[in-house]
Design an enzyme around this catalytic site. Sequence first.
Site, PDB file in Angstrom:
ATOM      1  N   SER A 145      47.346  39.139  35.510  1.00 37.35           N
ATOM      2  CA  SER A 145      46.726  39.748  36.526  1.00 37.35           C
ATOM      3  C   SER A 145      47.340  40.156  37.850  1.00 37.35           C
ATOM      4  CB  SER A 145      45.248  38.768  36.770  1.00 37.35           C
ATOM      5  OG  SER A 145      44.696  39.499  38.113  1.00 37.35           O
ATOM      6  N   TYR A 162      41.115  31.191  39.376  1.00 34.90           N
ATOM      7  CA  TYR A 162      41.598  32.298  38.573  1.00 34.90           C
ATOM      8  C   TYR A 162      43.179  32.791  38.886  1.00 34.90           C
ATOM      9  CZ  TYR A 162      41.341  36.833  36.294  1.00 34.90           C
ATOM     10  OH  TYR A 162      41.689  38.133  35.292  1.00 34.90           O
TER      11      TYR A 162
END
Length: 257
Positions: A145, A162
Amino acid sequence: MKNLLDLTGKVALVTGASSGLGVQFAKALAEQGADIAICARRVEKLEAVKKEIEGLGVKCLAVKCDVLKVDEIKSMVQAVEEYYGKIDILVNNAGVGDATPAADLSDETWRNVLGTNLDAVFYVAREVGKVMLKNGYGKIINVGSLHSEVVMPPNTWQVPAYATAKGGVKMLTKALAVEWARKGITVNAIGPAYFGSEMTNDILSTGGFDPVAEAYCPMGRAGREGELNGAVLYFASDASSYTTGQILFIDGGWTAM
Ligand code: NDP
């Protein structure tokens, strides 16, 4: 000229292919001629994706699998190997989003995010890696990401769990790449910024994202459907035969600043 991205005769496994980016990756790989295996927890959605992929003229095996359960990962990988006899390409895509600020993060949420987005990426790579090591060939693409590299600015939303998991994916990619570099296996990752999916639709549709993209993304916008496929096909094909241990950010220039 030979089509560098041709995947005819290859078998590709895409995890988390019941919705979102995983579906797009599975279709892009199928369009290049690869036979496909897909897995996720929602069987009805998986079956619908399977039909779409078969409509592209390749085979598709759908296997139910919760990647939080190592025994299910092992049986899923075994089922794919038994069905196709090999696994050439893995897109390690299953994941969950989370934007809970650190002080509010419960132990349960932390474990769920780390378990799905990092532990499972390792467990799937380990099990598929054993198959690839036997065959002396493999292309692993981990889905990292933007948050493998940077978090969100203050006064926006925060992604501590995350980002920790996705940062781990970046280093896991390097570790596996080096370990398996002389075994015929490349291991790379993509690092997307924000793309529309079940995970991001809330952030993208409420308008909260637009001013942030305007300020922090040189291109000033979210990613569009299809804009990740080139990178996935590059890492999945022999076009990337001398590329390993890399994470390619597909982020409109976000991490360049
Ligand atoms: P979606 O929520 O649409 O897709 C997530 C997929 O992961 C679903 O197929 C879901 O299937 C699967 N999944 C989640 N938990 C599990 C589990 N325990 N076991 C098996 N499968 C699971 O989100 P995206 O398509 O956006 O996300 C795909 C990947 O891309 C993720 O790794 C995400 O972190 C990453 N990413 C996404 C970005 C974006 O902007 N969209 C940006 C950067 C990275 P099911 O629920 O059926 O099990």
